[in-house]
Design a protein around this motif. Sequence first.
Motif, PDB file in Angstrom:
ATOM      1  N   PHE A  91       0.883  -7.259 -14.728  1.00 28.11           N
ATOM      2  CA  PHE A  91      -0.411  -6.632 -14.942  1.00 28.11           C
ATOM      3  C   PHE A  91      -1.273  -7.515 -15.825  1.00 28.11           C
ATOM      4  CE2 PHE A  91       0.190  -2.502 -13.069  1.00 28.11           C
ATOM      5  CZ  PHE A  91       1.559  -2.287 -13.136  1.00 28.11           C
ATOM      6  N   GLY A 107      -5.378  -4.103 -14.827  1.00 26.50           N
ATOM      7  CA  GLY A 107      -5.592  -4.277 -13.402  1.00 26.50           C
ATOM      8  C   GLY A 107      -4.578  -3.463 -12.610  1.00 26.50           C
ATOM      9  N   GLN A 108      -4.659  -3.586 -11.286  1.00 22.90           N
ATOM     10  CA  GLN A 108      -3.842  -2.775 -10.402  1.00 22.90           C
ATOM     11  C   GLN A 108      -2.393  -3.255 -10.324  1.00 22.90           C
ATOM     12  OE1 GLN A 108      -6.620  -4.422  -9.733  1.00 22.90           O
ATOM     13  NE2 GLN A 108      -8.022  -3.220  -8.463  1.00 22.90           N
TER      14      GLN A 108
ATOM     15  N   GLN B  37       0.712   5.589 -14.971  1.00 26.62           N
ATOM     16  CA  GLN B  37       0.787   4.496 -14.007  1.00 26.62           C
ATOM     17  C   GLN B  37       0.898   5.072 -12.610  1.00 26.62           C
ATOM     18  OE1 GLN B  37       4.077   1.772 -14.439  1.00 26.62           O
ATOM     19  NE2 GLN B  37       3.340   0.420 -12.840  1.00 26.62           N
ATOM     20  N   LEU B  39       0.498   3.953  -8.345  1.00 25.46           N
ATOM     21  CA  LEU B  39       0.510   2.821  -7.418  1.00 25.46           C
ATOM     22  C   LEU B  39      -0.906   2.475  -6.975  1.00 25.46           C
ATOM     23  CD1 LEU B  39       2.479   0.935  -5.966  1.00 25.46           C
ATOM     24  CD2 LEU B  39       2.417   2.516  -4.018  1.00 25.46           C
ATOM     25  N   GLY B  40      -1.247   1.207  -7.101  1.00 24.63           N
ATOM     26  CA  GLY B  40      -2.564   0.741  -6.684  1.00 24.63           C
ATOM     27  C   GLY B  40      -3.661   0.929  -7.715  1.00 24.63           C
ATOM     28  N   LEU B  41      -3.332   1.626  -8.801  1.00 28.40           N
ATOM     29  CA  LEU B  41      -4.334   1.891  -9.842  1.00 28.40           C
ATOM     30  C   LEU B  41      -3.967   1.260 -11.176  1.00 28.40           C
ATOM     31  CD1 LEU B  41      -5.116   5.651  -9.096  1.00 28.40           C
ATOM     32  CD2 LEU B  41      -6.442   3.644  -8.418  1.00 28.40           C
ATOM     33  N   GLY B  42      -2.773   0.744 -11.290  1.00 27.32           N
ATOM     34  CA  GLY B  42      -2.346   0.168 -12.557  1.00 27.32           C
ATOM     35  C   GLY B  42      -2.097   1.243 -13.598  1.00 27.32           C
TER      36      GLY B  42
END
Lengths: 116, 115
Positions: A91, A107-108, B37, B39-42
């Motif tokens: 990350f 970030g993602q 947390q 998935l795809g969003l951090g």
Amino acid sequence: AQTVTQSQPEMSVQEAETVTLSCTYDTSENNYYLFWYKQPPSRQMILVIRQEAYKQQNATENRFSVNFQKAAKSFSLKISDSQLGDTAMYFCAFMKLPQGAQKLVFGQGTRLTINP
Amino acid sequence: IAGITQAPTSQILAAGRRMTLRCTQDMRHNAMYWYRQDLGLGLRLIHYSNTAGTTGKGEVPDGYSVSRANTDDFPLTLASAVPSQTSVYFCASSDSFGLNTGELFFGEGSRLTVL
């Protein structure tokens, strides 16, 4: 508001190869920190490397180094001589300065797999 | 040194139930945080606390509350859980009064499933 974008959801390389993970961010701030955190399968987040925005020299920590391009708002992570233990989610994160509590914007994430 | 301890590690919860995720640190850090947390969003900040007795809202505070009665403990409460709160929750701490390096120390996370 700051945003952090990691455009590579997944990457995979062979052991001993070099791999670069990309990160871009958007901010109007001039003073800030940037980070790369590693999340192995154990889930616990670990700091890999940190870059202060006022420093022109790119940060390095053993096999890990960054390419910090302030004008382009880019902050990539290079892992040299990759090892199986580098397999993890990575990350990128941003923190503006100065402030009390250190609120990071993440970030993602990029899932990196090192293959034997 | 334990660092950050979170409990429970994993929990399945019925919608509408109340749930408190516990977080304890032994590093005497002044600041503590809760992230989720997805998935795809951090990781996204839910709430934070700069010192004991103070709290602040992060990016996604709705449906969550926190308290900071002392330096070591920072529980996160879901008053009435909804399925969209299914996530992995991370507690973290930092010493923002010291070197202010920006480094956060994280727990191992609590996986919460709301059905």
